[in-house]
Design a protein around this motif. Structure first.
Motif, PDB file in Angstrom:
ATOM      1  N   PHE B  21       0.861  -1.181   0.000  1.00 12.22           N
ATOM      2  CA  PHE B  21       0.000   0.000   0.000  1.00 12.22           C
ATOM      3  C   PHE B  21       0.894   1.226   0.000  1.00 12.22           C
ATOM      4  O   PHE B  21       1.683   1.439   0.905  1.00 12.22           O
ATOM      5  CB  PHE B  21      -0.905  -0.019   1.235  1.00 12.22           C
ATOM      6  N   ARG B  23       1.095   5.451  -0.533  1.00 12.89           N
ATOM      7  CA  ARG B  23       0.398   6.730  -0.633  1.00 12.89           C
ATOM      8  C   ARG B  23       1.414   7.855  -0.698  1.00 12.89           C
ATOM      9  O   ARG B  23       2.362   7.854   0.080  1.00 12.89           O
ATOM     10  CB  ARG B  23      -0.534   6.965   0.569  1.00 12.89           C
ATOM     11  N   LEU B  28       3.568   2.496   2.778  1.00  7.10           N
ATOM     12  CA  LEU B  28       3.045   2.356   4.142  1.00  7.10           C
ATOM     13  C   LEU B  28       2.927   0.892   4.536  1.00  7.10           C
ATOM     14  O   LEU B  28       2.961   0.546   5.714  1.00  7.10           O
ATOM     15  CB  LEU B  28       1.682   3.048   4.254  1.00  7.10           C
ATOM     16  N   PRO B  47       4.298  -1.334  17.353  1.00  2.00           N
ATOM     17  CA  PRO B  47       4.229   0.048  17.834  1.00  2.00           C
ATOM     18  C   PRO B  47       3.244   0.883  17.012  1.00  2.00           C
ATOM     19  O   PRO B  47       2.798   0.466  15.940  1.00  2.00           O
ATOM     20  CB  PRO B  47       5.663   0.560  17.666  1.00  2.00           C
ATOM     21  N   GLY B  49       1.671   3.318  14.472  1.00  2.00           N
ATOM     22  CA  GLY B  49       2.075   3.668  13.110  1.00  2.00           C
ATOM     23  C   GLY B  49       2.736   2.529  12.358  1.00  2.00           C
ATOM     24  O   GLY B  49       3.241   2.722  11.249  1.00  2.00           O
ATOM     25  N   GLY B  51       1.342   0.049  10.991  1.00  5.63           N
ATOM     26  CA  GLY B  51       0.535  -0.374   9.850  1.00  5.63           C
ATOM     27  C   GLY B  51      -0.473  -1.453  10.209  1.00  5.63           C
ATOM     28  O   GLY B  51      -1.017  -2.124   9.334  1.00  5.63           O
ATOM     29  N   LYS B  52      -0.739  -1.611  11.499  1.00  6.19           N
ATOM     30  CA  LYS B  52      -1.672  -2.661  11.939  1.00  6.19           C
ATOM     31  C   LYS B  52      -3.084  -2.397  11.421  1.00  6.19           C
ATOM     32  O   LYS B  52      -3.718  -3.280  10.836  1.00  6.19           O
ATOM     33  CB  LYS B  52      -1.690  -2.733  13.484  1.00  6.19           C
ATOM     34  N   LEU B  54      -3.934  -0.467   9.006  1.00  2.00           N
ATOM     35  CA  LEU B  54      -3.867  -0.507   7.552  1.00  2.00           C
ATOM     36  C   LEU B  54      -3.981  -1.950   7.046  1.00  2.00           C
ATOM     37  O   LEU B  54      -4.756  -2.240   6.128  1.00  2.00           O
ATOM     38  CB  LEU B  54      -2.516   0.092   7.131  1.00  2.00           C
ATOM     39  N   LEU B  63      -9.817  -0.868   2.003  1.00  5.87           N
ATOM     40  CA  LEU B  63      -8.850  -0.154   1.170  1.00  5.87           C
ATOM     41  C   LEU B  63      -8.405  -1.085   0.046  1.00  5.87           C
ATOM     42  O   LEU B  63      -8.330  -2.297   0.237  1.00  5.87           O
ATOM     43  CB  LEU B  63      -7.632   0.259   1.997  1.00  5.87           C
TER      44      LEU B  63
END
Ligand SMILES: Nc1ncnc2c1ncn2[C@@H]1O[C@H](COP(=O)(O)OP(=O)(O)O)[C@@H](O)[C@H]1O
Ligand SMILES: [Mg+2]
Lengths: 233, 253
Positions: B21, B23, B28, B47, B49, B51-52, B54, B63
């Motif tokens: 993915f 962007r 990401l 942690p 950010g 990407g969990k 996502l 998405l």
């Protein structure tokens, strides 16, 4: 206070249920409610569709719609007059100076208000609901009725704003209706023209009724706003 | 990089194949392969950010991946029915029961069956008395239970939960964990994220550990918590227990 002062006469016209007066009120409501009905029928789904779909020129359409919210009634009246007059594209139907012409003109005035306010409300709600609705298998088209129903309070306020505009305007109905007594005379045109002819009592009586109507519409809109804030946030 | 599922996933249900993915030029989620087997409870950790969320949104289909595909596990079989519960429940401006019947309507359940099924789901989650209340005046815990009841009514093959109890008090958190176990007992595949290490230990059958838009490891839970395969996961687990351990560096394994 002498009994011939216009205020006393106006009150007695209202209280005695004067048929002339109530005929005018009846036609006014009929015309404005019809216009709001037609404008809602088109404007609610149109506004929702513009909110949900991306297409070329979308920004322009939204800007135009917002600008048309302020369309001067006389201009709307003029446009409808030109379309409906004998030489105009719709002249063959002979609609000029009929209540139908007045409904058309007011629909043109109210439609941008309802469509633009609907677009804004539905876009905000879609932002909030999008993932959840997609997760439950709803596509954008299927989301339209869901969103329209869930925005019902805001949309009712939008429809009331449209009704307020329609019932208070004079320019459009005067141009396409002509203020013909018993045929196209409505509250606003009567007030505008009877005042200048000296029938102050009738004008004042109609003014009082119109004022009450507009106050009721605004109070309802206010209460709906309170309701949506307290119950639905 | 050990992206292999723990001990070979049985009965794969959903597979991400080379999914990435991107962007605005940023990757990401880097090319990712993940096989989700049926039945178990997979907990995605990592942690902020990493990407969990996502990864779950891509797996659930909210998405579109920039590259790669998401396919049903048994080749040729249709995608399983899915549902998702978010950290903050998104509830319609309708009654509690209407929230459930609407979800059923969207899933093609005939009108005459909806009310009964919705009532059963509400009953199951202790919400029967609140059926006629506007959903949005329910408490936070009740709202999340309603989101779970709504998912329950859909009888999903996979349930995604993105930090479902992050905003809740201990009692409501317990209710969410009980619900997860009820879905699990019913045969629903669970895929969830949590920041609560205790919750992860209580619920996980296997752990997907993510960092910097990558899956670092996919390990059976017992092994993950005792001896994770990657240094980043080890640092992460220590950091969750001791606050002054620096954030894990993803590429030191
Ligand atoms: N739809 C999206 N479009 C662009 N960037 C996104 C999107 N979703 C997530 N991101 C970005 O991807 C990164 C990972 O986010 P996320 O998956 O939410 O992390 P977390 O592991 O904390 O759940 C973040 O930098 C976030 O800003
Ligand atoms: Mg997240």
């Amino acid at each position: 206070m002498n009994s011939h002062d216009p205020f006393t006469l106006a009150l007695s016209l209202i209280l005695s249920g004067d048929p002339g007066l109530f005929g005018i009120i009846h036609l006014s409501l009929q015309v404005s409610l019809s216009a709001v009905f037609v404008a809602s029928l088109i404007g609610l789904p149109l506004g929702a569709a513009i909110a949900l779909f991306r297409f070329p020129g979308r920004g322009l359409v939204i800007t135009l719609l917002n600008a048309l919210m302020g369309l001067p009634p006389v201009v709307a009246g003029l446009l409808v007059y030109l379309s409906l007059s004998r030489a105009g594209p719709l002249g063959q139907f002979g609609l000029l100076f009929t209540p139908t012409a007045m409904v058309i003109a007011q629909t043109l005035l109210v439609l941008p208000i309802i469509a633009a306010l609907t677009r804004q409300a539905i876009e905000d709600l879609w932002e909030e609901y999008r993932e959840q609705l997609q997760s439950m298998g709803s596509g954008r088209v299927r989301a339209i009725p869901t969103l329209l129903w869930d925005a019902r309070i805001t949309l009712t306020t939008a429809v009331l704003a449209g009704f307020g505009r329609a019932s208070a305007e004079v320019g459009a109905v005067l141009i396409v209706g002509g203020n013909i007594e018993g045929v196209t005379r409505v509250m606003t045109t009567a007030i505008a023209l009877e005042t200048s002819k000296g029938d102050l009592a009738l004008a004042l009586a109609l003014g009082l009724v119109l004022l009450t109507l507009v106050a009721a519409v605004n109070a309802t809109a206010y209460l709906l706003g309170q309701m949506s804030r307290s119950r639905m946030q | 990089m050990s992206q292999m599922p723990p001990a070979g996933v049985k009965n794969p249900l959903l597979e991400l194949r080379d999914v990435s993915f991107v962007r605005s030029g940023k990757e990401l989620l880097a090319r990712t392969n993940l096989t989700l087997g049926s039945g178990g409870r997979t907990v995605i950790m990592g942690p902020n950010g990493a990407g969990k969320s996502l990864l779950m949104r891509l797996a659930h289909g909210l998405l579109k991946p920039s590259q790669g595909t998401i396919v049903a596990g048994g080749n040729g079989s249709p995608l399983p029915r899915q549902a998702m519960v978010f950290q903050r429940p998104v509830l319609l401006r309708r009654s509690t029961i209407a929230n459930v019947t609407h979800a059923l309507a969207l899933n093609g359940v005939p009108r005459r069956l909806r009310r009964d099924q919705a009532e059963q789901a509400l009953e199951r989650f202790g919400l029967a008395d609140l059926a006629q209340r506007p959903a949005r005046i329910l408490s936070g815990g009740e709202q999340q239970r309603l989101a779970l009841a709504r998912a329950w009514a859909l009888e999903p093959g996979i349930l995604f939960l993105d930090e479902p109890s992050a905003a809740l008090d201990p009692a409501a958190t317990k209710a969410v964990e009980d619900a997860v176990n009820a879905f699990h007992a019913n045969g629903t595949k669970i895929v969830m994220t949590t920041h609560d290490l205790g919750q992860a230990r209580r619920l996980a059958d296997d752990v997907v550990f993510m960092c910097c838009g990558r899956i670092m490891e996919h390990t059976a839970a017992a092994r993950f918590f005792k001896a994770p395969a990657t240094a980043a996961a080890a640092t992460f687990l220590r950091g969750e227990l001791v606050l002054d351990v620096p954030a894990p560096s993803c590429f030191t394994h």
